[in-house]
Structures are given as structure tokens and as C-alpha cells.
Design a protein around this motif. Structure first.
Motif, PDB file in Angstrom:
ATOM      1  N   GLY A 247       0.761  -1.251   0.024  1.00 14.61           N
ATOM      2  CA  GLY A 247      -0.277   0.158   0.076  1.00 14.61           C
ATOM      3  C   GLY A 247       0.834   1.210   0.015  1.00 14.61           C
ATOM      4  O   GLY A 247       0.431   2.353  -0.402  1.00 14.61           O
ATOM      5  N   ASP A 248       2.108   1.308   0.697  1.00 14.62           N
ATOM      6  CA  ASP A 248       2.635   2.628   0.686  1.00 14.62           C
ATOM      7  C   ASP A 248       4.280   2.073   0.394  1.00 14.62           C
ATOM      8  O   ASP A 248       5.201   2.040   1.265  1.00 14.62           O
ATOM      9  CB  ASP A 248       2.577   3.069   2.010  1.00 14.62           C
ATOM     10  N   SER A 249       4.796   2.212  -0.722  1.00  7.54           N
ATOM     11  CA  SER A 249       6.157   1.968  -1.173  1.00  7.54           C
ATOM     12  C   SER A 249       6.272   2.414  -2.476  1.00  7.54           C
ATOM     13  O   SER A 249       5.704   2.661  -3.341  1.00  7.54           O
ATOM     14  CB  SER A 249       6.408   0.422  -1.008  1.00  7.54           C
ATOM     15  N   PRO A 250       7.703   2.531  -2.919  1.00  8.51           N
ATOM     16  CA  PRO A 250       7.923   2.979  -4.335  1.00  8.51           C
ATOM     17  C   PRO A 250       7.566   1.952  -5.267  1.00  8.51           C
ATOM     18  O   PRO A 250       7.296   0.655  -4.912  1.00  8.51           O
ATOM     19  CB  PRO A 250       9.372   3.029  -4.205  1.00  8.51           C
ATOM     20  N   ILE A 251       7.441   2.163  -6.358  1.00 13.38           N
ATOM     21  CA  ILE A 251       6.708   1.270  -7.597  1.00 13.38           C
ATOM     22  C   ILE A 251       7.553  -0.043  -7.464  1.00 13.38           C
ATOM     23  O   ILE A 251       6.823  -1.021  -7.822  1.00 13.38           O
ATOM     24  CB  ILE A 251       6.336   2.008  -8.770  1.00 13.38           C
ATOM     25  N   ARG A 252       8.817  -0.146  -7.811  1.00 12.05           N
ATOM     26  CA  ARG A 252       9.473  -1.244  -7.759  1.00 12.05           C
ATOM     27  C   ARG A 252       9.437  -2.293  -6.614  1.00 12.05           C
ATOM     28  O   ARG A 252       9.568  -3.348  -6.849  1.00 12.05           O
ATOM     29  CB  ARG A 252      11.062  -0.903  -8.208  1.00 12.05           C
ATOM     30  N   VAL A 253       9.324  -1.561  -5.391  1.00  5.88           N
ATOM     31  CA  VAL A 253       9.001  -2.539  -4.393  1.00  5.88           C
ATOM     32  C   VAL A 253       7.516  -2.883  -4.399  1.00  5.88           C
ATOM     33  O   VAL A 253       7.506  -4.105  -3.917  1.00  5.88           O
ATOM     34  CB  VAL A 253       8.997  -1.572  -2.922  1.00  5.88           C
ATOM     35  N   GLN A 254       6.561  -2.317  -4.957  1.00  7.37           N
ATOM     36  CA  GLN A 254       4.951  -2.647  -4.894  1.00  7.37           C
ATOM     37  C   GLN A 254       5.124  -3.772  -6.025  1.00  7.37           C
ATOM     38  O   GLN A 254       4.217  -4.713  -5.914  1.00  7.37           O
ATOM     39  CB  GLN A 254       4.232  -1.704  -5.581  1.00  7.37           C
ATOM     40  N   ILE A 255       5.817  -3.889  -6.881  1.00  7.12           N
ATOM     41  CA  ILE A 255       5.945  -4.922  -7.933  1.00  7.12           C
ATOM     42  C   ILE A 255       6.289  -6.234  -7.192  1.00  7.12           C
ATOM     43  O   ILE A 255       5.789  -7.226  -7.402  1.00  7.12           O
ATOM     44  CB  ILE A 255       7.015  -4.570  -9.182  1.00  7.12           C
ATOM     45  N   GLN A 256       7.301  -6.079  -6.540  1.00 10.91           N
ATOM     46  CA  GLN A 256       7.829  -7.465  -5.692  1.00 10.91           C
ATOM     47  C   GLN A 256       6.584  -7.957  -4.709  1.00 10.91           C
ATOM     48  O   GLN A 256       6.326  -9.286  -4.410  1.00 10.91           O
ATOM     49  CB  GLN A 256       9.010  -7.302  -5.089  1.00 10.91           C
ATOM     50  N   ALA A 257       5.831  -6.951  -4.009  1.00 11.29           N
ATOM     51  CA  ALA A 257       4.869  -7.153  -2.944  1.00 11.29           C
ATOM     52  C   ALA A 257       3.651  -7.790  -3.797  1.00 11.29           C
ATOM     53  O   ALA A 257       3.334  -8.780  -3.168  1.00 11.29           O
ATOM     54  CB  ALA A 257       4.671  -5.812  -2.278  1.00 11.29           C
ATOM     55  N   ALA A 258       3.273  -7.446  -4.706  1.00  9.92           N
ATOM     56  CA  ALA A 258       2.118  -7.831  -5.516  1.00  9.92           C
ATOM     57  C   ALA A 258       2.651  -9.221  -6.082  1.00  9.92           C
ATOM     58  O   ALA A 258       1.679 -10.564  -6.021  1.00  9.92           O
ATOM     59  CB  ALA A 258       1.664  -7.085  -6.601  1.00  9.92           C
ATOM     60  N   ASN A 259       3.990  -9.601  -6.663  1.00  9.13           N
ATOM     61  CA  ASN A 259       4.321 -10.761  -6.903  1.00  9.13           C
ATOM     62  C   ASN A 259       4.156 -11.860  -5.683  1.00  9.13           C
ATOM     63  O   ASN A 259       3.970 -12.813  -6.117  1.00  9.13           O
ATOM     64  CB  ASN A 259       5.748 -10.524  -7.465  1.00  9.13           C
ATOM     65  N   LEU A 260       4.508 -11.251  -4.785  1.00  3.75           N
ATOM     66  CA  LEU A 260       4.515 -12.139  -3.419  1.00  3.75           C
ATOM     67  C   LEU A 260       3.031 -12.448  -3.071  1.00  3.75           C
ATOM     68  O   LEU A 260       2.711 -13.735  -2.655  1.00  3.75           O
ATOM     69  CB  LEU A 260       5.316 -11.367  -2.242  1.00  3.75           C
ATOM     70  N   VAL A 261       2.106 -11.598  -3.046  1.00  2.00           N
ATOM     71  CA  VAL A 261       0.804 -11.888  -3.002  1.00  2.00           C
ATOM     72  C   VAL A 261       0.262 -12.943  -3.978  1.00  2.00           C
ATOM     73  O   VAL A 261      -0.281 -13.834  -3.400  1.00  2.00           O
ATOM     74  CB  VAL A 261      -0.107 -10.551  -3.300  1.00  2.00           C
ATOM     75  N   ALA A 262       0.667 -12.777  -5.276  1.00  9.39           N
ATOM     76  CA  ALA A 262       0.229 -13.961  -6.196  1.00  9.39           C
ATOM     77  C   ALA A 262       0.800 -15.362  -5.945  1.00  9.39           C
ATOM     78  O   ALA A 262       0.177 -16.244  -5.774  1.00  9.39           O
ATOM     79  CB  ALA A 262       0.739 -13.492  -7.640  1.00  9.39           C
ATOM     80  N   ARG A 263       2.071 -15.184  -5.508  1.00  6.90           N
ATOM     81  CA  ARG A 263       2.560 -16.693  -5.178  1.00  6.90           C
ATOM     82  C   ARG A 263       2.038 -17.231  -3.994  1.00  6.90           C
ATOM     83  O   ARG A 263       1.736 -18.278  -4.001  1.00  6.90           O
ATOM     84  CB  ARG A 263       4.247 -16.375  -5.053  1.00  6.90           C
ATOM     85  N   MET A 264       1.999 -16.423  -3.045  1.00  6.47           N
ATOM     86  CA  MET A 264       1.336 -17.052  -1.806  1.00  6.47           C
ATOM     87  C   MET A 264      -0.097 -17.394  -1.922  1.00  6.47           C
ATOM     88  O   MET A 264      -0.618 -18.593  -1.506  1.00  6.47           O
ATOM     89  CB  MET A 264       1.444 -16.110  -0.670  1.00  6.47           C
ATOM     90  N   ALA A 265      -0.860 -16.426  -2.692  1.00  8.05           N
ATOM     91  CA  ALA A 265      -2.420 -16.856  -2.826  1.00  8.05           C
ATOM     92  C   ALA A 265      -2.515 -18.177  -3.452  1.00  8.05           C
ATOM     93  O   ALA A 265      -3.361 -18.899  -3.701  1.00  8.05           O
ATOM     94  CB  ALA A 265      -3.010 -15.593  -3.317  1.00  8.05           C
ATOM     95  N   GLU A 266      -1.510 -18.109  -4.570  1.00 14.76           N
ATOM     96  CA  GLU A 266      -1.429 -19.461  -5.349  1.00 14.76           C
ATOM     97  C   GLU A 266      -1.434 -20.785  -4.949  1.00 14.76           C
ATOM     98  O   GLU A 266      -1.991 -21.613  -5.253  1.00 14.76           O
ATOM     99  CB  GLU A 266      -0.584 -19.165  -6.698  1.00 14.76           C
TER     100      GLU A 266
END
Length: 611
Positions: A247-266
Motif C-alpha cells: 500500500g505504501d512503497s516505491p513502485i519497484r517495491v510494490q511490484i515485488q510485493a504484488a508478486n509475493l501476494v500472487a505466489r502465496m495466494a496461488e
């Protein structure tokens, strides 16, 4: 670390006690005095190192204990061996001396054990750098305890650096762990078992260093490809950390955070639920919506967002106290038809950074956010409902229209999961896919466009599945969705043609209230000849083609198209071929009986087969 484990001071006190006993026993030795004194020299070295380690352990707040416990346990065994040997050198009766024969070989063996423990202790002190500021850099030397498994010592060294080192050392160690985890699943298992998850999550929260956050997230993403390992991340309270960073990070960090959400939810349904509970869907839709809508759509979409604004405001009122106490960016609002995180000045700065960021980086952010939403929506009615409530459907439809490649595919797969959830849940179907819903209309328009205009089975298949899942939402007059599906029955790709047949089955099946009207529409769009050609395909195509043909026969049996195509003859042949198939065992005979009512004549004698 397990709560039942002894304190580290207690763990180290036992080998110190053993060393002191060895000293006292050596003083009492009556034989092999020279050998016993050599044993004591090694034990004394270990004793000094143990006391140094104890001083360090008791003054370090974030001590990495795993290698200490392993080395201490091994050291205790070796000290027990030494104590047992020197005890045999005390004055004893002649009988006991005969029974307990001691030789030079016994001392050599014990000395080798003690030398190995000295090497372990030297290595242990080097990774903790007890002579320095506490917590040194990466140490890649190999201690004797890990001689058969070098990876173990490297993992210990890297985790120690992440947990106790300076920032640059922590970043380097996280990158090294990521490289190890990328190699194979065994390395991943060792990293998790040796307590690597918690330090990586702590580094992931390091908001002062985006480089550190990216390094930690990369390592965690490599670990999160297995239910057991993902559950470890969840148990370490990783989900709220990931959502906060997202929710509150630079865009390149948000990319990794979203990727982590995808992997964990998968890989873990518990993580999937926890992310929704922590409100991860809203920031994902926010980021996905960034730069998606033009100003021309602002007024129109603003009207469509009233319900969502009310719902979000209700949630924000409940969470306002929490957001103030934890400094988490809960202050969200609609602007230009999408949510912006405006809860802090830092969030505003990140938004400006996103506006000025490289287009390829912004594209990658949207790709990962779309994939995260896809994985969150997968087989989850509640998560699909939340996506529709945040106006995610409008955003997904717009991206399907404007984008290509991986982003377009991820958006289509997200829509496919949402529509599948709607198919299984009447409440979601009625709420999100009403005929007058702008979001539903936008989604259907784009699905039909993909089916008709894009010659890509990879994209057409999820679009066709989505239309099929929505079959019960279309009124009888909405025949425009039938035509494109009928056309795809003749697609050169058998998978596309089969999916079209499956989708049309959902329109024509008895569970659909408008099955008669839809069946007639399929026939009107010249579906019967296309269906007959499909029956010449593979077994899967034949199966679903026959099921659809049976539905058409049952609900529009008086159609001349069925008679001209000699459907009755085809079904009679299929009755012999597929007589044992569970889905066709009763369906085909019923269709034959029904067709005989309208097409009597040369086939009427077949009626005798059925009561």
C-alpha cells in the motif's frame, strides 16, 4: 523457534559445565597423564570460546540462535566423550582397569572430535563477529559440522547477516539466499527450516531502503512455491507486512510485493483468505487502475462508483483509529474513477514517482497486480465479490480493451475466475452481473470482442469460459452472445471449439431457465452444421458436442435444421458408441425419443428400444 526450546544461556551452560568437569577429572588422572593434559588444552580452548559466546549471546537483542544450538549440541556430545575417556584414567581397582582398557587410539579419536568442535566454534564466532560491533559480514568458510552439507553453513551465515548485520550486509545476504532458493527446492527447505523467513520479513519492512525490500521480497517469492513454506510465511505474520508494503512503497517495491501476494495466494488457500481479510484487494485495484481511465470517462465512472464510495467510507470509519495508531495508509478515496492511497505525505510522494516512472516499470506493476488479483479470485466467491465491489471489473474490462500480452491475459484470467465464482453463487451473480450494470456490460463487451476479433486461443479460451459462466445472466433477447460462440465451434484449434461447445451447453442445459430460447438461438445462428463438424474431432470434442446436440434436440426438437442434418441418425450411432459414458448414458436415449416425436418415418422403429 519453538517456545519449548531452552533459553540460549541454558543451552550453553551445559557444555561449560562439562568442560569444568573435564578439568577436575584430568587433575585426578593416574594414567595417560600426558594425553589427558592434551585433552584439557583443547577443552580449555573450547571453554574460553564458549564464555565469549555466552557474553555475546546475553548482550545481543536479535541473536540468530539456530547455528548456536546445533553447534552446542554437537559440542556437548564431544565433551561427554572426553569426560568419559579421562574418567577411565583415574585410580581404579585391577578388575575395573582390565574391563576399561584405554589406549592411544581412544585419545586420538577424542582429540579429533574436539578439534572439530574447535573449528565449529571458530566459525560460529566468525559469523557473529564477536570481536567487532556485533554481527559481521557474510562468512563462506565451511565448519566441520557442515562438512557434508556446505549449503547449511552458507544458509546459517546468510541468515545471521540478515538478522544481525549492517544494512549492506543484510541486502547482500538476502540476494545470496534468493540465489540459493532459486536453485532447487532442497535449498528452499533448508532456508525455511533454519529460520530464514522471519529475518527476511523484517528486512522486507525496511522502508528506508527499497533495495533491501526488493532483495527480501525476491527471496520470499522463491520460497513461496509450496503450501508448507507459504504457511510458514503466513504463520510469521507475513500477510499484514506484505499488504502494508504493497500500500505504501516505491513502485519497484510494490511490484515485488504484488508478486509475493500472487505466489502465496496461488499455493495456500489460508494465505488467500488472509490477504482478503487484510484488505489487499483494494491497493491492488488501486495500482492496477493507475493511468487506466481517461479524463473523458471521469464523469460517467464517477456516477457508477457511488455505491463503492459509500461502502469504502463505512469501512474507513471503522479503521480510522487503527490507521492513525499504526501509520498505515487507510485514507483511500476515489479520484478519476480509481482509488488513490493518500493516507500520508509519503504515499503522495510515491504517487508522483509512479507518474514519472518508466512506462515499462509501470506496465510490470500492472502485470503483477493483475496476476495477484487472479490468484486471489481463484475459486473464491468472497474475494471475487470484493473485487467487484472495488470497481475492479471496470478496470479489468478497460485493460482488456487497451492492453496486450501478459497484462491482457492476466486480466482475462481474473475475469474468468470472477465469472466462475458468479456461476456458483447466485448472490454474486445478481449483485455484480445485473443486465443494467455498467461494469457487467463493459466486461461482456470486451469478452465478446476477444472472442470475435482476436485470433489467439490463449486469450479466447478464458473469454469463452467467462461467457459460459455468465450464461444464466443473459435474457432471451441477448442473442448477440450466442453468435460468436457458435462461430467458434468451427475454430481450427480443437480446444477453442470444445470450450465453445461447453459454454453453449450452459446456455442450453435444463438448469438454465431460458434453455428453450437459447437452444433456438443456437440453431438460428446455424449452430447445427458447425456442431456436426465438431463431432468429427477428438474424444473431448465429441463428448461436449454430443451433450450440446442432445440439449438442442430436447429443447428445439421440431427444428428443420436438426432433421436436415440427420441428427437423429447421429445420436443413434452415438448411443451405441457412448452407451457407457455417465453423462450420455441417459441423455442420448432421451434426445432420441424426443426427436422421434417430430421426425417419425424411417427411424420410428427405433422407438421400440425405449419404454
Amino acid at each position: 523457534m519453538a517456545s519449548e526450546e531452552k533459553r540460549i544461556e541454558d543451552e550453553l551452560s551445559y557444555p561449560i559445565l562439562l568442560a569444568e568437569r573435564v578439568r577436575a577429572t584430568v587433575d585426578e588422572a593416574q594414567s595417560f597423564k600426558l594425553e589427558c593434559s592434551e585433552v584439557w588444552k583443547q577443552v580449555d580452548r573450547l571453554l574460553q570460546m564458549l564464555r565469549t559466546l555466552v557474553r555475546f549471546a546475553t548482550t545481543t537483542p536479535s541473536l540468530y540462535e539456530r547455528p548456536i544450538r546445533r553447534v552446542a549440541a554437537d559440542l556437548s556430545k564431544n565433551l561427554e566423550r572426553a569426560l568419559t575417556l579421562v574418567r577411565k584414567c583415574k585410580r581404579q581397582s585391577i578388575l575395573r582397569r582390565v574391563v576399561n582398557i584405554v589406549g592411544a587410539a581412544d585419545f586420538r579419536k577424542v582429540m579429533n572430535y574436539l578439534e572439530a568442535s574447535v573449528g565449529d566454534m571458530k566459525w560460529l564466532l566468525s559469523i557473529f563477529d564477536t570481536d567487532g560491533a556485533g554481527g559481521g559480514g557474510i562468512v563462506l568458510s565451511l565448519p566441520p559440522i557442515a562438512s557434508n552439507d556446505p549449503i547449511l553453513s552458507w544458509v546459517w551465515s546468510f541468515i545471521s547477516s540478515i538478522q544481525m548485520g549492517q544494512l549492506n550486509d543484510r541486502i547482500e545476504a538476502a540476494n545470496e539466499l534468493a540465489a540459493l532458493a532459486q536453485d532447487n527446492d532442497r535449498n528452499k527447505k533448508i532456508i525455511v527450516e533454519e529460520g530464514g523467513v522471519s529475518p527476511l520479513l523484517k528486512l522486507f519492512k525496511e522502508t528506508s531502503s527499497p533495495t533491501a525490500q526488493i532483495a527480501a521480497a525476491t527471496a520470499l517469492c522463491h520460497l513461496a512455491n509450496d503450501l508448507e513454506r507459504v504457511r510458514m510465511i503466513v504463520n510469521e505474520l507475513g500477510v499484514p507486512i506484505v499488504v502494508q508494503v504493497l500500500g505504501d512503497s516505491p513502485i519497484r517495491v510494490q511490484i515485488q510485493a504484488a508478486n509475493l501476494v500472487a505466489r502465496m495466494a496461488e499455493h495456500d488457500p489460508v494465505a488467500q483468505e488472509d490477504f482478503a481479510r487484510e484488505n489487499a484487494i483494494r491497493p491492488l485495484v488501486t495500482l492496477l487502475s493507475f493511468d487506466t481511465f481517461d479524463d473523458d470517462h471521469t464523469g460517467q465512472l464517477g456516477k457508477q462508483s457511488i455505491h463503492s464510495i459509500i461502502q469504502i467510507n463505512k469501512e474507513l470509519e471503522k479503521k480510522s483509529l487503527t490507521s492513525r495508531s499504526s501509520n498505515r495508509p487507510f485514507a483511500n478515496s476515489y479520484s478519476n474513477s480509481y482509488l488513490h492511497v493518500e493516507g500520508s505525505s509519503r504515499a503522495g510522494n510515491h504517487r508522483k514517482e509512479r507518474e514519472n516512472e518508466d512506462p515499462m516499470v509501470k506496465l510490470q506493476l500492472k502485470i503483477t497486480c493483475a496476476e495477484a488479483l487472479w490468484m486471489l479470485a481463484k475459486a473464491s466467491v468472497s474475494n471475487s465479490k470484493k473485487i467487484t465491489e472495488t470497481k475492479g471489473m471496470l478496470c479489468l474490462a478497460k485493460l482488456v480493451e487497451k492492453e496486450q500480452g501478459e497484462l491482457q491475459y492476466n486480466c482475462l484470467m481474473t475475469i474468468m475466475e470472477i465469472t466462475a465464482a458468479a456461476e456458483s453463487n447466485a448472490d454474486l451473480r445478481r449483485a455484480a452481473f445485473k443486465t443494467n450494470s455498467p461494469a457487467a456490460k463493459a466486461v461482456v463487451e470486451q469478452l465478446l470482442r476477444v472472442i470475435k476479433e482476436l485470433d489467439s486461443p490463449t486469450l479466447q479460451i478464458p473469454a469463452i469460459k467467462s461467457i459460459g459462466s455468465l450464461a444464466r445472466t443473459f435474457p432471451a433477447r441477448e442473442t448477440r452472445v450466442i453468435g460468436p460462440l457458435v462461430t467458434q465451434l468451427g475454430h481450427r484449434n480443437p480446444s477453442v471449439a470444445t470450450e465453445a461447445a461447453i459454454a453453449l451447453c450452459k446456455f442450453a442445459c435444463p438448469e438454465n431457465f431460458l434453455c428453450v430460447e437459447h437452444s433456438k438461438a443456437i440453431i438460428d445462428f446455424n449452430g447445427v452444421p458447425a456442431l456436426m463438424r465438431l463431432l468429427r474431432g477428438n474424444e473431448d470434442s465429441q463428448l461436449h458436442g454430443l451433450i450440446l446436440l442432445c440439449y438442442l434436440a430436447l429443447h428445439a426438437g421440431n427444428s428443420e435444421s436438426l432433421e436436415h442434418a440427420r441428427v437423429l441418425t447421429t445420436l443413434e450411432g452415438a448411443d451405441r458408441t457412448f452407451s457407457q459414458h455417465p453423462e450420455l448414458r441417459e441423455l442420448v436415449p432421451r434426445a432420441i425419443v424426443h426427436l422421434n416425436l417430430y421426425h417419425a418415418g424411417s427411424h420410428s422403429q427405433r422407438m421400440s428400444y425405449y419404454p
